[in-house]
Design a protein around this motif. Structure first.
Motif, short mmCIF file in Angstrom:
data_model
loop_
_atom_site.label_atom_id
_atom_site.label_comp_id
_atom_site.label_asym_id
_atom_site.label_seq_id
_atom_site.Cartn_x
_atom_site.Cartn_y
_atom_site.Cartn_z
N ILE A 23 -5.20 52.44 110.45
CA ILE A 23 -6.44 52.04 111.12
C ILE A 23 -6.42 50.52 111.31
O ILE A 23 -6.09 49.77 110.38
N ARG A 24 -6.70 50.08 112.53
CA ARG A 24 -6.67 48.64 112.83
C ARG A 24 -8.09 48.15 113.11
O ARG A 24 -8.83 48.76 113.86
N HIS A 25 -8.43 47.04 112.44
CA HIS A 25 -9.77 46.47 112.60
C HIS A 25 -9.75 45.45 113.74
O HIS A 25 -8.91 44.55 113.73
N ARG A 26 -10.68 45.61 114.68
CA ARG A 26 -10.70 44.78 115.89
C ARG A 26 -10.76 43.28 115.58
O ARG A 26 -9.96 42.51 116.12
N ASP A 27 -11.68 42.85 114.69
CA ASP A 27 -11.93 41.41 114.56
C ASP A 27 -10.83 40.70 113.80
O ASP A 27 -10.43 39.59 114.14
N THR A 28 -10.32 41.35 112.73
CA THR A 28 -9.29 40.69 111.91
C THR A 28 -7.89 41.11 112.35
O THR A 28 -6.91 40.48 111.95
N MET A 29 -7.80 42.16 113.12
CA MET A 29 -6.53 42.78 113.54
C MET A 29 -5.72 43.28 112.33
O MET A 29 -4.54 43.56 112.44
N GLN A 30 -6.37 43.34 111.17
CA GLN A 30 -5.67 43.85 109.99
C GLN A 30 -5.54 45.36 110.07
O GLN A 30 -6.39 46.03 110.66
N GLN A 31 -4.47 45.84 109.47
CA GLN A 31 -4.21 47.28 109.54
C GLN A 31 -4.11 47.83 108.12
O GLN A 31 -3.64 47.15 107.22
N GLU A 32 -4.58 49.05 107.94
CA GLU A 32 -4.42 49.69 106.63
C GLU A 32 -4.15 51.17 106.83
O GLU A 32 -4.50 51.74 107.86
N ARG A 33 -3.53 51.73 105.81
CA ARG A 33 -3.18 53.15 105.89
C ARG A 33 -4.31 53.93 105.22
O ARG A 33 -4.71 53.62 104.09
#
Ligand code: GAP
Length: 511
Positions: free
Chosen positions: A478-488
């Motif tokens: 899943i990728r977060h729009r504002d931080t562009m961070q991704q997590e499983r």
């Protein structure tokens, strides 16, 4: 980037990404009329829902209404719109362009205000940490002179509008050397009043005495239904009626995209209360409405209150909530204490008693009204202007709409990494499970990077990538729009994540 560049970018972005199109586009458009595209309609519905639920669900004593656009023509006589719903207009003889005289003056004042802010910025740099901006505003001679000039203009404008002596407004425009933005000349006509209502006929074949008006505000539909709602809902004072709906104004000077339209939508709430308590409620709603705006995550420095300089004769208090648009601070919402004027006039013109009987005091009286009135389209432009950002990412520019997740058109995009090996099928299954509760989008075209960028551009808060590992471990990225961070995360957790982050109820709770 200059502010006008920024605004141009926002307008083209709105068209390019399916938010707002000019009306009748293939016929060359229709001035000051717009259509909302596939993403615009979602964002607009979410904003409307946020307003409507905050009024009706969060307040036991506020109920909804949906009154019609056509109303009895005498309503507009009673409300004062037939005789007094005018704008002071002035023409430039060289460009042949027509302007609202008060807006020309307000724009001129805004330029002076910007000079004040520049002086303060310069001084802040010069004095460093010890600098006290509010002290500087009240002691620096140049800043004080600018402020006095703004105040003087307010005073003259107020006097001119209240007395109907429009010559003083023309004199002010000339004295201040205000020029036409198109021709650059000061060759002005006199200032004249224009009525803003559109009229039509009830029966196409009849003569002229069945003229109808397209409503210029939704509020009158509420006033004329006051008794219906009060009696059938057994409502006790204080109580409110809220409605959203289209309104029409012949804005001669339509400007700034969806800021000033000929057909637009209003969200209005009339709060009926006992005479004498209205200013208490006025202050309550003033604060309450500002809290509502801030819940959308917009910095408070972008808002300000602006007291009306010209109080309508029936109002005993009125304030605008203004927002710092790319073209300066402008009104987005009005809060008005309208006394018993509207109900009183409808009682007089309809001959029907619109009194409230108070069982505690055995008295009957016409309730006083405090109204909150916001334009949905203007709110739309506000959230778009606040959300639009361009960021440098790895030598590239990403355009992102940082909308509050609860109002974003699409909540989550489901993106299979490749178009084969069973990934589209798993993506489809996730999509099918989520679509009942969230507006989700599925796409397998182009590289994952390009798909992320397209989702950023419409403000989608989450992207979920389905890869080969997902088939075995039932996890996705899943990728977060504002931080562009991704997590499983596990596929089974997606529903809860989206619910927590994007639901209207969490936004409502944050007010
Ligand atoms: N019932 C009170 C009333 O109509 P208003 O200040 O004339 O008050 C309320 O309008 C709000 O409606 C404004 O603050 C603005 O957001 C919106 N509005 C008014 N005219 C508009 C227009 N031509 N285009 C878009 N929005 C408009």
């Amino acid at each position: 980037m200059s502010d006008s560049n920024l605004f141009d970018k926002i307008v083209s972005h709105a068209k390019e990404y399916g938010f707002v199109f000019p009306s009748s586009d293939i016929y060359g458009g229709l001035a000051a009329v717009y259509d909302y595209g596939q993403n615009g309609v979602e964002l607009r519905n979410n904003l409307r829902q946020f307003w409507y639920l905050s009024m009706t669900r969060l307040n036991q004593n506020i109920v909804g209404l949906d009154s019609s656009i056509f109303m009895h023509p005498r309503i507009w006589k009673a409300s004062g719109h037939v005789d007094g719903f005018n704008d002071p207009m002035i023409d430039n003889k060289d460009s042949k362009k027509r302007y609202r005289a008060d807006v020309l003056i307000e724009d001129h004042q805004e330029k002076i205000r910007q000079k004040i802010e520049k002086e303060i910025e310069k001084a802040a740099k010069r004095f460093g940490d010890t600098f006290d901006a509010s002290m500087y505003r009240t002691t620096n001679p140049r800043v004080m002179e600018y402020q006095a000039k703004i105040d003087r203009m307010d005073q003259i404008l107020k006097e001119g509008l209240e007395s109907g002596n429009l010559n003083v407004i023309k004199d002010l425009i000339e004295k201040e050397g205000i020029v036409c933005p198109i021709s650059g000349s000061k060759n002005w006509t006199e200032v004249r009043q224009f009525n803003l209502m559109y009229s039509t006929q009830m029966n196409a074949l009849d003569g002229g005495d069945d003229a109808l008006y397209l409503r210029p505000e939704t509020a009158q539909g509420i006033f004329v239904n006051y008794l219906n709602v009060q009696k059938t809902g057994r409502m006790k004072l204080p109580f409110g009626i809220a409605q959203t709906g289209k309104a029409f104004r012949n804005e001669i000077v339509a400007r700034q995209f969806i800021m000033r339209m000929k057909e637009f939508e209003q969200m209005e709430m009339q709060f009926f209360c006992k005479p004498g308590t209205e200013l208490e409620w006025y202050n309550y709603w003033k604060e309450q409405r500002m809290r509502w705006h801030k819940a959308l995550g917009i910095p408070k420095t972008k808002y300000r209150f602006h007291d009306h300089i010209k109080l309508a004769h029936y109002a005993n208090a009125a304030v605008d909530i203004e927002f710092d648009f790319p073209f300066g601070f402008k009104e987005v919402e009005g809060i008005h204490s309208r006394t018993d004027f509207d109900l009183g006039r409808h009682e007089e013109f309809s001959g029907k008693k619109l009194r409230y009987f108070d069982p505690e005091t055995n008295e009957s009286f016409i309730p006083y009204v405090v109204e909150t009135s916001i334009g949905l389209d203007r709110l739309f432009l506000l959230v778009l202007s606040n959300a639009f950002q361009e960021e440098s990412v790895d030598g590239d520019t990403r355009t992102v709409l940082k909308l509050h997740p609860a109002i974003a058109p699409v909540k989550c995009a489901i993106l299979p990494l490749v178009k084969k090996d069973g990934l589209p099928e798993l993506a489809e299954k996730i999509y099918e499970d989520l679509r009942f509760d969230f507006n989700v989008f599925i796409e397998d075209k182009d590289s994952i990077g390009k798909r992320y960028r397209r989702m950023d551009a419409i403000g989608t808060p989450f992207c979920v990538t389905v890869d080969h590992d997902s088939l075995n471990d039932h996890m996705v990225t899943i990728r977060h729009r504002d931080t562009m961070q991704q997590e499983r995360v596990s596929i089974s957790a997606l529903h809860d994540i989206l619910n927590k982050e994007t639901s209207m109820s969490s936004l409502l709770k944050s007010i």
